[in-house]
Structure formats: structure tokens, C-alpha cells
Design an enzyme around this catalytic site. Structure first.
Site, PDB file in Angstrom:
ATOM      1  N   ASP A  28       0.880  -1.167   0.000  1.00  0.00           N
ATOM      2  CA  ASP A  28       0.000   0.000   0.000  1.00  0.00           C
ATOM      3  C   ASP A  28       0.921   1.221   0.000  1.00  0.00           C
ATOM      4  OD1 ASP A  28      -1.523   2.159   0.634  1.00  0.00           O
ATOM      5  OD2 ASP A  28      -2.763   1.115   2.124  1.00  0.00           O
ATOM      6  N   LEU A  29       0.858   1.979  -1.067  1.00  0.00           N
ATOM      7  CA  LEU A  29       1.864   3.032  -1.260  1.00  0.00           C
ATOM      8  C   LEU A  29       1.717   4.187  -0.279  1.00  0.00           C
ATOM      9  CD1 LEU A  29       2.059   3.043  -5.155  1.00  0.00           C
ATOM     10  CD2 LEU A  29       3.561   1.919  -3.516  1.00  0.00           C
TER      11      LEU A  29
ATOM     12  N   LYS B 177       5.390   8.898 -18.192  1.00  0.00           N
ATOM     13  CA  LYS B 177       4.545  10.048 -18.450  1.00  0.00           C
ATOM     14  C   LYS B 177       3.098   9.731 -18.078  1.00  0.00           C
ATOM     15  CE  LYS B 177       2.735  11.097 -22.518  1.00  0.00           C
ATOM     16  NZ  LYS B 177       1.573  10.377 -23.065  1.00  0.00           N
TER      17      LYS B 177
ATOM     18  N   HIS C  75       8.560   7.361 -24.453  1.00  0.00           N
ATOM     19  CA  HIS C  75       8.830   6.099 -25.144  1.00  0.00           C
ATOM     20  C   HIS C  75       9.201   6.295 -26.616  1.00  0.00           C
ATOM     21  CE1 HIS C  75       4.606   6.301 -26.443  1.00  0.00           C
ATOM     22  NE2 HIS C  75       4.903   5.407 -27.358  1.00  0.00           N
TER      23      HIS C  75
ATOM     24  N   LYS D   9      12.221   4.295 -29.614  1.00  0.00           N
ATOM     25  CA  LYS D   9      11.929   3.666 -30.916  1.00  0.00           C
ATOM     26  C   LYS D   9      13.204   3.657 -31.759  1.00  0.00           C
ATOM     27  CE  LYS D   9       7.090   5.209 -30.969  1.00  0.00           C
ATOM     28  NZ  LYS D   9       6.180   4.092 -31.154  1.00  0.00           N
TER      29      LYS D   9
ATOM     30  N   GLU E  99      -2.703   9.068 -35.648  1.00  0.00           N
ATOM     31  CA  GLU E  99      -3.220   7.767 -35.199  1.00  0.00           C
ATOM     32  C   GLU E  99      -4.587   7.551 -35.826  1.00  0.00           C
ATOM     33  OE1 GLU E  99      -2.100   6.656 -30.966  1.00  0.00           O
ATOM     34  OE2 GLU E  99      -2.393   8.805 -30.799  1.00  0.00           O
TER      35      GLU E  99
ATOM     36  N   ASP F  94      -0.837  15.241 -24.471  1.00  0.00           N
ATOM     37  CA  ASP F  94      -0.616  13.809 -24.654  1.00  0.00           C
ATOM     38  C   ASP F  94       0.494  13.520 -25.667  1.00  0.00           C
ATOM     39  OD1 ASP F  94      -1.422  11.120 -24.046  1.00  0.00           O
ATOM     40  OD2 ASP F  94      -2.401  10.996 -26.001  1.00  0.00           O
TER      41      ASP F  94
ATOM     42  N   HIS G 260       6.265  13.880 -27.072  1.00  0.00           N
ATOM     43  CA  HIS G 260       6.798  13.162 -28.232  1.00  0.00           C
ATOM     44  C   HIS G 260       7.164  14.094 -29.404  1.00  0.00           C
ATOM     45  CE1 HIS G 260       5.306   9.940 -25.870  1.00  0.00           C
ATOM     46  NE2 HIS G 260       4.066   9.945 -26.314  1.00  0.00           N
TER      47      HIS G 260
HETATM   48  C1  BG6 Z   1       1.107   7.771 -25.651  1.00  0.00           C
HETATM   49  C2  BG6 Z   1      -0.206   8.500 -25.628  1.00  0.00           C
HETATM   50  O1  BG6 Z   1       2.107   8.520 -25.008  1.00  0.00           O
HETATM   51  O2  BG6 Z   1       1.498   7.551 -26.990  1.00  0.00           O
HETATM   52  C3  BG6 Z   1      -1.263   7.735 -26.402  1.00  0.00           C
HETATM   53  O3  BG6 Z   1      -0.633   8.675 -24.282  1.00  0.00           O
HETATM   54  C4  BG6 Z   1      -0.774   7.426 -27.791  1.00  0.00           C
HETATM   55  O4  BG6 Z   1      -2.477   8.466 -26.459  1.00  0.00           O
HETATM   56  C5  BG6 Z   1       0.584   6.766 -27.735  1.00  0.00           C
HETATM   57  O5  BG6 Z   1      -1.717   6.568 -28.414  1.00  0.00           O
HETATM   58  C6  BG6 Z   1       1.159   6.612 -29.125  1.00  0.00           C
HETATM   59  O6  BG6 Z   1       2.294   5.816 -29.057  1.00  0.00           O
HETATM   60  P1  BG6 Z   1       2.731   4.908 -30.278  1.00  0.00           P
HETATM   61  O7  BG6 Z   1       4.015   4.299 -29.811  1.00  0.00           O
HETATM   62  O8  BG6 Z   1       1.625   3.929 -30.505  1.00  0.00           O
HETATM   63  O9  BG6 Z   1       2.892   5.846 -31.415  1.00  0.00           O
END
Ligand code: BG6
Length: 484
Positions: free
Chosen positions: A86-87, A142, A172, A176, A210, A229, A234
């Protein structure tokens, strides 16, 4: 050296969807250092055996090629342990410390895959339990904050417990392979560097499109929106890698210093420039491929009348000698025509044409996903005689094919790097705060505009966003890549 890797939020989505599968890939590829322990902690009443069984079931959702066989899972699962935690309870952190002290692991990597509102509390408690010695690293997922102030608050607490070199902030996209390749393209080859400036480049377009909608994440997304987001993190990270000066060394601080300079050189937004240079949109119902899909306001957990943007296109400039006057267009959105992340570098036209017809300027398309490659668009003569108009041709490199064997997924790369203590692909606090500082006037202007009855422009699911996004680029005499 033996490592301990702890996932806070051990039963959460991120852990079973991304982190455990990525870790399993690292295990399968023989990339995990030997003698490691992986510890998941969460509130659920589980033990090692039940957690492993639960995880095995979750792995059934992983794409087939990445799914462990029974035998592989068996071996992987031996590394995996579970503790209830339990944090909010200080003594639970002391139990964790004792568990980690059972052997002198180095490093200890603490991955906060929890809701971000817990980051400060968890870091404070880790500090209080003495879980911040130099061999401990903390990984932060994030979203790191909601605005500048909340990001600063998280960073203040993290810094009060850990040194900056112990803090691994995830974006992330930096994991890539295609994004790492940007560094190789620019700084491992002499070819483009002399052209990589205002004298040769007309504009740069970064698109993170997307085709999916917000799915089941309606409540999170509605509090977040596309700017927070995707753009604040990114897209801006990609922009820094395209626009940065060559770092003097391939090390984390040399790289991050240069990226920070780019963020500091971005043209600041004013109320007028937000109205002129930023387009926000929200999808309405439409088509995704051949399937009819609902609009954003009809998605689960999205409040009626929401003004959250699911699309952003903006124009900015990097105000320095290399880039003065070159428009950088950034664009992202949900439910767009296709899933496509790419950077298009549009070169200037030849100063004087000696060939008939319209001669399209050269462009370099850096494809990030779903394909990973490079396309260099040129003009060529087929050899049909003097009056022949030139023909567009392109050089096409497919890195997925070229390097098929060696491709490492984003989370796998980042986990391996966090275990190895390599910070190059992680975001430093000052970069992250500067990115918030830059987007904040846009968020403020939108909040004011929402009150005045404004809001995002509608676009049909399956399109490329509101027409105003095309107008934004057309104003400078350009078009988006798919409109050419
Ligand atoms: C995330 C966002 O950081 O990146 C998402 O919160 C998004 O909404 C996702 O769909 C996209 O990542 P990727 O690697 O699928 O391009």
C-alpha cells in the site's frame, strides 16, 4: 551485476501491456543482465505463484511472435516476484527495503508505473525509507505533470530525494529504433549536415497521426487532450532531434544540453499567435477504414459537451541562426486517416529551372512508424529528349528489412538502458519543464476561449483533421505531405 527491478503498479495496464512483454523480449534476446529479480508491487492480495499465473494469462494478449512458449515463460517467471504494497504506508516501504537488502543488488531500478499523482508521495516515502542510495534509479512514466507548475512540483520532490543522474524520465518515442536513427542520420553521416539549415530547407513537418480513437481511456484523455498527450512530449522531442546542433559527444548531458537549447529557441506563443498558428480539433463520427466509428463525444467516459482537443496542428519557428524563418509544422490527432508517424524535410526549389514543367523540390521523408525508413525524393530524366519534363523518383530505404534481426522495441530498449544506467534516451527535468513552459500559453488561451463559447473545430473520423490545418500551411505557400 545482479539487478533488482521493481514495478510499482505491478498489476496495472502499463505493466502487463508494455513493460512485462518488453522485459520478456529482453530476456528472450539474452539482453537482461544475469541474476536479476523482477518484483511487482501492488495493492492486490497475491503471492508469487498467483501473480505469475495472472501474468501468464495476460501474456495471451501479446502478439503471437512475442508471446512466450510455456517453457520460456517458466524460465522467465522464475525471475518474477510479487509483494503486496500500500503506497500510502511508510512501513510497506521499509518491508520493500528489507526485501531488497536480502542481497546486495546493484543496480536497484524502481519503475513508477503508477498513476502520476502518486509520484511525489512515492518518492518521498522512498527517500524516508533510505531507498535512494546511489545504486538506486527511479524511472518515471509520463504524464509527468499536467502543466508547468505540477511538473516543477514533481521534479522538486524527485530532486530532493534522488540526484538527477538517478532519475530516468520516459518518453517512449525516444526508445523507438526509428527515432534513435535520427541521431545516426544527422550525426553519423556528413551528407545532410551542410544542407540542414535555412539556406536549403523550406519547411519541416512532423506528423504523429493515429487512426484509433480514445478507446477505453476516455476519462484520462479528456483531462489531457492532444497537446499534452503527444505534442508537449513526443512531438517536441522529435523537433529537438531534428533541429539540435551536433553534440560534442554521444553522452546524455551533451545531447540533452543541445536539445534544451532548441526548446529555449522555440518562438514563444502569444494570445494572437495561438489564434493564428494553432488549430485544435475534435473528431466527429466517421469511418475508420471500412468501419463506421463514433465521434469523440460519444466515446465511453467522455463528458457531454467536452471541449478537449483530439487534434492539434501548429506552426512554430526555431529562433536561431540555423533555422530563422523556417516554419516547423507539428501535427497530431486521433482518428485520422491512417496511422503514420513521419518527419518531412522539404528542401527549397532550385533557384532557376532549365527544364519544362513544374519541378517539385526535393524532400526527405523520415518514416518513423508503422514503417521505419527513409525516402529521398529527387527528379530524374527518363531520356526522352530535350522537351521532356522531369519525373519524380525516390530512393527508398527500409530499415525493418535491412536490420530485421536486430530490432529492439521501444520499452525493451528503455528498460535495458535503465538497467545499464544509460541516460541518453531519457528526458532531463529542465527539458521537460521547458517543453511545458512553451505549451502553456496555448493551454491558457484555449481555456479562455472555451469560456467565450469557442472550442475545437470538428473533423470527421478518418479525415486528416479540420480544413483549418491545411489553411495553416497553405498560408506560407506549402501543403502537408499527403496533399502533394
Ligand atoms: C502515448 C499516448 O504517449 O502515446 C497515447 O498517451 C498514444 O495516447 C501513444 O496513443 C502513441 O504511441 P505509439 O508508440 O503507438 O505511437
Amino acid at each position: 551485476m545482479a539487478f533488482d527491478l521493481v514495478f510499482f503498479g505491478g498489476t496495472g495496464d502499463l505493466t502487463w501491456r508494455k513493460l512485462m512483454p518488453a522485459l520478456f523480449q529482453a530476456f528472450r534476446h539474452g539482453k537482461l543482465p544475469p541474476d536479476g529479480r523482477i518484483l511487482a508491487v501492488a495493492r492486490d492480495e497475491l503471492n508469487d505463484e498467483r501473480y505469475r499465473a495472472w501474468l501468464k494469462e495476460r501474456f495471451q494478449d501479446v502478439v503471437y511472435a512475442k508471446r512466450p512458449t510455456d517453457e520460456e515463460f517458466e524460465r522467465f517467471a522464475r525471475l518474477v516476484h510479487y509483494r503486496r504494497m500500500d503506497l500510502s504506508q511508510p512501513d510497506h516501504y521499509r518491508h520493500l527495503r528489507d526485501w531488497l537488502a536480502e542481497r546486495a543488488s546493484d543496480p536497484v531500478v524502481l519503475y513508477l508505473a503508477t498513476s502520476p499523482h502518486l509520484f511525489t508521495v512515492v518518492c518521498e516515502q522512498l527517500g524516508a525509507a533510505g531507498l535512494n542510495q546511489p545504486h538506486v534509479r527511479v524511472v518515471l512514466e509520463k504524464p509527468l505533470g499536467h502543466d508547468l507548475q505540477s511538473a516543477q512540483e514533481i521534479n522538486r520532490v524527485v530532486r530532493s530525494v534522488f540526484a538527477e543522474t538517478q532519475a530516468f524520465r520516459i518518453d517512449h518515442y525516444l526508445g523507438k529504433p526509428s527515432v534513435q536513427n535520427l541521431m545516426a542520420l544527422r550525426f553519423g553521416n556528413a551528407l545532410f549536415e551542410p544542407l540542414w539549415r535555412r539556406e536549403s530547407i523550406a519547411n519541416i513537418q512532423i506528423t504523429l497521426a493515429e487512426d484509433l480513437g480514445v478507446g477505453t481511456r476516455g476519462d484520462f484523455y479528456d483531462r489531457t487532450g492532444a497537446l499534452r498527450d503527444m505534442i508537449q512530449n513526443h512531438a517536441l522531442q522529435l523537433l529537438t532531434m531534428i533541429a539540435m546542433e551536433p553534440p560534442s559527444r554521444n553522452d546524455a548531458d551533451a545531447i540533452r544540453d543541445e536539445k534544451l537549447k532548441v526548446l529555449r529557441s522555440l518562438k514563444p506563443f502569444t494570445e494572437d499567435s495561438v489564434a493564428r498558428d494553432v488549430v485544435r480539433g475534435q473528431y466527429r463520427r466517421g469511418m475508420s477504414g471500412s468501419q463506421a466509428v463514433p465521434g469523440y463525444l460519444d466515446e465511453p467516459k467522455v463528458p457531454p459537451g467536452s471541449k478537449t482537443e483530439t487534434f492539434v496542428a501548429l506552426r512554430t519557428e526555431v529562433e536561431n541562426w540555423r533555422w530563422a524563418g523556417v516554419p516547423f509544422y507539428l501535427r497530431t490527432g486521433k482518428r485520422l486517416a491512417t496511422r503514420d508517424a513521419q518527419i518531412v524535410v522539404n528542401f527549397r526549389a532550385t533557384p532557376h529551372s532549365i527544364f519544362p514543367g513544374v519541378n517539385a523540390p526535393n524532400k526527405l521523408v523520415i518514416k518513423l512508424q508503422p514503417e521505419d525508413g527513409l525516402e529521398l525524393h529527387l527528379l530524374a530524366a527518363k531520356g526522352a529528349g530535350l522537351q521532356e519534363p522531369l519525373t519524380p523518383v525516390f530512393l527508398d530505404l527500409d530499415f525493418d528489412k535491412a536490420f530485421a534481426e536486430n530490432r529492439v522495441g521501444a520499452y525493451e530498449r528503455l528498460l535495458i538502458d535503465a538497467l545499464a544506467g544509460r541516460l541518453n534516451l531519457f528526458v532531463r527535468s529542465d527539458e521537460q519543464e521547458q517543453a511545458w513552459r512553451w505549451v502553456e500559453p496555448v493551454l491558457d488561451a484555449w481555456t479562455r476561449d472555451n469560456g467565450a463559447g469557442g472550442g475545437p473545430r470538428a473533423y470527421a473520423a478518418g479525415s486528416w483533421g479540420p480544413p483549418a490545418a491545411s489553411a495553416l500551411v497553405a498560408r506560407d505557400g506549402f501543403v502537408w505531405a499527403e496533399e502533394q
